[in-house]
Design a protein around this motif. Structure first.
Motif, mmCIF file in Angstrom:
data_model
loop_
_atom_site.group_PDB
_atom_site.id
_atom_site.type_symbol
_atom_site.label_atom_id
_atom_site.label_comp_id
_atom_site.label_asym_id
_atom_site.label_seq_id
_atom_site.Cartn_x
_atom_site.Cartn_y
_atom_site.Cartn_z
ATOM 1 N N ALA A 1 0.834 -1.197 0.000
ATOM 2 C CA ALA A 1 0.000 0.000 0.000
ATOM 3 C C ALA A 1 0.867 1.244 0.000
ATOM 4 O O ALA A 1 1.732 1.404 0.862
ATOM 5 C CB ALA A 1 -0.913 0.004 1.227
ATOM 6 N N CYS B 1 1.102 4.868 0.879
ATOM 7 C CA CYS B 1 0.404 5.738 1.821
ATOM 8 C C CYS B 1 1.166 7.041 2.002
ATOM 9 O O CYS B 1 2.359 7.017 2.323
ATOM 10 C CB CYS B 1 0.236 5.051 3.178
ATOM 11 N N SER C 1 -5.139 0.860 5.424
ATOM 12 C CA SER C 1 -4.463 -0.194 4.663
ATOM 13 C C SER C 1 -4.198 -1.421 5.520
ATOM 14 O O SER C 1 -4.199 -2.549 5.022
ATOM 15 C CB SER C 1 -3.156 0.320 4.050
ATOM 16 N N ASN D 1 -7.272 -3.834 4.588
ATOM 17 C CA ASN D 1 -6.635 -4.572 3.491
ATOM 18 C C ASN D 1 -5.549 -5.527 3.942
ATOM 19 O O ASN D 1 -4.979 -6.229 3.112
ATOM 20 C CB ASN D 1 -6.051 -3.596 2.469
ATOM 21 N N ALA E 1 -2.557 -4.907 4.594
ATOM 22 C CA ALA E 1 -1.340 -4.608 3.833
ATOM 23 C C ALA E 1 -0.129 -5.101 4.606
ATOM 24 O O ALA E 1 -0.008 -4.877 5.808
ATOM 25 C CB ALA E 1 -1.225 -3.110 3.576
#
Length: 148
Positions: free
Chosen positions: A84, A86, A95, A99, A101
């Motif tokens: 991710a 960011c 994230s 997700n 991540a």
């Protein structure tokens, strides 16, 4: 938690600042390079970090280049990686929570060191929320299985 860390020449200085933070906080890490500011190819270092995380030797990874875009694209080509990019604290938190991540990418030329360190601390300190997000991460994994 042990962190795989890498950068190209465009992210070398921010990576050094992140290493100082890790040293201060006692966070174990391994630097996969680059080791100086000589021009190098970012996919090489993104792949090293992503492969270390995907292989299970490191729980998470962080890769820095000039924008964070190239290393994000490269890291996401490795099976099992959810990298991710960011550039704000909210995205870093989401994230991880939504997700899961496992690789954070940052752009040295996009954000300053103070914000970068807040992003790193937030990202490392946030757990995956699971629940409905697990179903979505599983769908990402299914797409990966089809194409990688």
């Amino acid at each position: 938690m042990k962190i795989a860390l890498g950068s190209d020449h465009g992210g070398f200085e921010l990576k050094a600042i992140i290493k100082e933070l890790f040293d201060q906080l006692g966070i174990p890490y391994q630097d996969f390079g680059t080791l100086d500011k000589e021009s190098v190819d970012y996919p090489d270092f993104a792949a090293k970090v992503a492969e270390a995380v995907a292989g299970g030797d490191f729980e998470r990874g962080i890769v820095v280049c000039g924008t964070g875009i190239g290393v994000s694209i490269a890291a996401n080509k490795v099976r099992g990686i959810r990298a991710a990019l960011c550039h704000d604290v909210f995205s870093a938190k989401a994230s991880r929570e939504h997700n899961d991540a496992n690789v954070l990418t940052l752009g040295q030329r996009v954000i300053g060191p103070g914000l970068a360190l807040e992003i790193v601390k937030t990202w490392l300190g946030t757990d995956f929320a699971g629940g409905r997000h697990s179903r979505r991460v599983d769908k990402i994994k299914a797409i990966e299985e089809r194409y990688l």
